[in-house]
Write an enzyme that holds these catalytic residues in place. Structure first.
Site, PDB file in Angstrom:
ATOM      1  N   PRO A  77     -19.805   2.023 -64.774  1.00 16.23           N
ATOM      2  CA  PRO A  77     -19.953   1.284 -66.032  1.00 16.23           C
ATOM      3  C   PRO A  77     -21.350   0.688 -66.198  1.00 16.23           C
ATOM      4  CG  PRO A  77     -17.870   0.730 -64.985  1.00 16.23           C
ATOM      5  CD  PRO A  77     -18.639   1.545 -63.992  1.00 16.23           C
ATOM      6  N   CYS A  78     -21.886   0.820 -67.421  1.00 10.87           N
ATOM      7  CA  CYS A  78     -23.222   0.286 -67.708  1.00 10.87           C
ATOM      8  C   CYS A  78     -23.149  -1.097 -68.352  1.00 10.87           C
ATOM      9  CB  CYS A  78     -23.991   1.241 -68.622  1.00 10.87           C
ATOM     10  SG  CYS A  78     -23.296   1.376 -70.297  1.00 10.87           S
ATOM     11  N   THR A  79     -21.944  -1.628 -68.501  1.00 16.30           N
ATOM     12  CA  THR A  79     -21.717  -2.855 -69.269  1.00 16.30           C
ATOM     13  C   THR A  79     -22.675  -3.977 -68.913  1.00 16.30           C
ATOM     14  OG1 THR A  79     -19.378  -2.258 -69.196  1.00 16.30           O
ATOM     15  CG2 THR A  79     -19.930  -4.459 -70.008  1.00 16.30           C
ATOM     16  N   LEU A  81     -25.564  -3.676 -67.198  1.00 12.96           N
ATOM     17  CA  LEU A  81     -26.934  -3.211 -66.992  1.00 12.96           C
ATOM     18  C   LEU A  81     -27.644  -2.895 -68.301  1.00 12.96           C
ATOM     19  CD1 LEU A  81     -26.363  -0.711 -64.017  1.00 12.96           C
ATOM     20  CD2 LEU A  81     -27.111  -3.097 -63.875  1.00 12.96           C
TER      21      LEU A  81
END
Length: 417
Positions: A77-79, A81
């Site tokens: 998950p890039c949430t 970053l």
């Protein structure tokens, strides 16, 4: 000679990474994914492949891994970053789940590891989260290479840069550059007038940026600066302003149109249908299939990389766009984001659906922001948005219901009272 790898897919999403690998001759034997709608999509398109739901339950995941699986994928998950997210880094509760993948690798070694995330991973908080993951791979005796790759290079009219890390076991795993470092084409520098090509932008922005795209859309994403999943807007050559159809968004990500239409699968599971907004989240969070197909082809047909070693990285320096580790030393690599140079499809011609006019409310908010901002806008852009705003205002007035005429008896009553 071509080889086929067996994939264990952590954070499987809707299978963008694995679909590309399948197209290249590899096969997935296990998914780990917790999102209800995403798992419905996986069940529809990867029939028979088991799915476990929680990477936190490492023993359960390990118990389902095929003994012959030799490639671990993790588009985590890039949430926490992404610049469009919370930017909490590994202090957040989502992006830090990559640590569970590392913990899994400690107990079950894979000869090959492929990890994907947003470009801000190497910048956020002076690159400490990139440092953590790469250092852990080194501790576990892996060589690694990473490269920032732009989906624009593959002919799709979407500007989408992502970091791909490929790691190989020191004991006979090979040079990771043989997969990621082939091809290095210069960036495009074409500019188009507003009437010459479609231009993409994010209507949810307008204070400090637009996500502007020349003859392309900006990166499709699962969230926005106003915390809602939303499509970008497109200023068409006729100066109409639309948002693209969901099926065109799926195609911009390299999927067949309708890939996320899994309502029937969800009904089979006895749960409710999910709406269009949730489908935008799934598409925006996915790995681009054209890029993953290219990586899969490089994994299947290894060719020795014959470039130079690069420049040794100095501890504490910013992470470059591409780098690698040979087992003892880290090197910065002078290699760009375009491993191929396929002819780009024109955005206006790519769209198979007419799209939806950007709403009055969305246009009004966006115009107010760009009117107050100091952004340098393309000549004629703000005027085109204003024209669209006036058009939508006019349409809203026309669509208002007429005021009911009072009955004659009521008028007489009022006039004589």
């Amino acid at each position: 000679m071509s080889r086929s790898l067996e994939v264990t897919a952590i954070f499987g999403g809707i299978g963008g990474l694995e679909l590309g690998l399948h197209r290249s001759g590899h096969r997935t034997t296990l998914f780990c994914e917790c999102d209800r709608e995403a798992t419905a999509v996986l069940r529809r398109h990867f029939e028979g492949v088991p799915i476990v739901s929680d990477i936190n339950c490492i023993e359960e995941v390990l118990g389902c891994v095929s003994p012959s699986s030799n490639l671990l994928t993790a588009g985590f998950p890039c949430t926490d970053l992404s610049q469009a997210g919370r930017t909490q880094g590994f202090a957040g509760g989502r992006s830090s789940l990559i640590r569970k993948t590392i913990a899994l690798l400690e107990q079950r070694r894979f000869a090959h590891v492929l990890i994907e995330n947003v470009p801000n991973w190497r910048h956020l908080h002076r690159g400490e989260y990139m440092s953590e993951v790469l250092s852990e791979l080194e501790r576990l005796k892996y060589r690694w290479a990473y490269r920032t790759i732009d989906a624009l290079a593959f002919g799709l009219p979407q500007r989408r840069r992502r970091i791909f890390v490929y790691a190989t076991a020191l004991e006979g795993g090979g040079d990771p550059r043989d997969v990621l470092f082939h091809g290095n084409f210069p960036a495009e520098k074409s500019l188009h007038g507003l009437h010459e090509a479609a231009h993409g932008f994010y209507w949810t922005e307008g204070n400090r940026g637009l996500g502007w795209g020349e003859d392309c859309v900006p990166t499709l994403k699962g969230g926005s600066t106003i915390s809602i999943p939303s499509p970008p807007a497109i200023l068409m050559p006729d100066l109409s302003v639309i948002t693209p159809h969901l099926q065109d968004a799926e195609r911009l990500q390299g999927f067949p149109a309708g890939w996320t239409d899994a309502d029937s699968q969800i009904q089979v599971q006895g749960t409710q249908q999910f709406n269009q907004r949730r489908r935008w989240v799934l598409v925006g969070n996915a790995v681009n299939v054209e890029v993953s197909t290219w990586i899969g082809e490089r994994l299947a047909n290894l060719m020795p990389y014959e470039g130079d070693r690069g420049t040794p990285l100095i501890p504490g320096d910013p992470w470059p766009e591409a780098a690698w580790y040979d087992g003892s030393t880290r090197y910065a690599a002078s290699i760009g984001t375009r491993p191929v140079d396929r002819p780009r499809q024109r955005l206006a011609n790519f769209l198979h659906h007419p799209g939806t006019p950007l709403s009055l409310r969305a246009t009004d908010g966006f115009y107010r922001r760009i009117d107050k901002s100091r952004l340098r806008l393309k000549d004629g852009f703000k005027d085109a948005i204003k024209v669209h705003l006036e058009k939508m205002r006019g349409a809203a007035i026309v669509s208002l219901p007429a005021t009911p005429k009072a009955p004659e008896s009521a008028v007489l009553s009022l006039s004589t009272s």
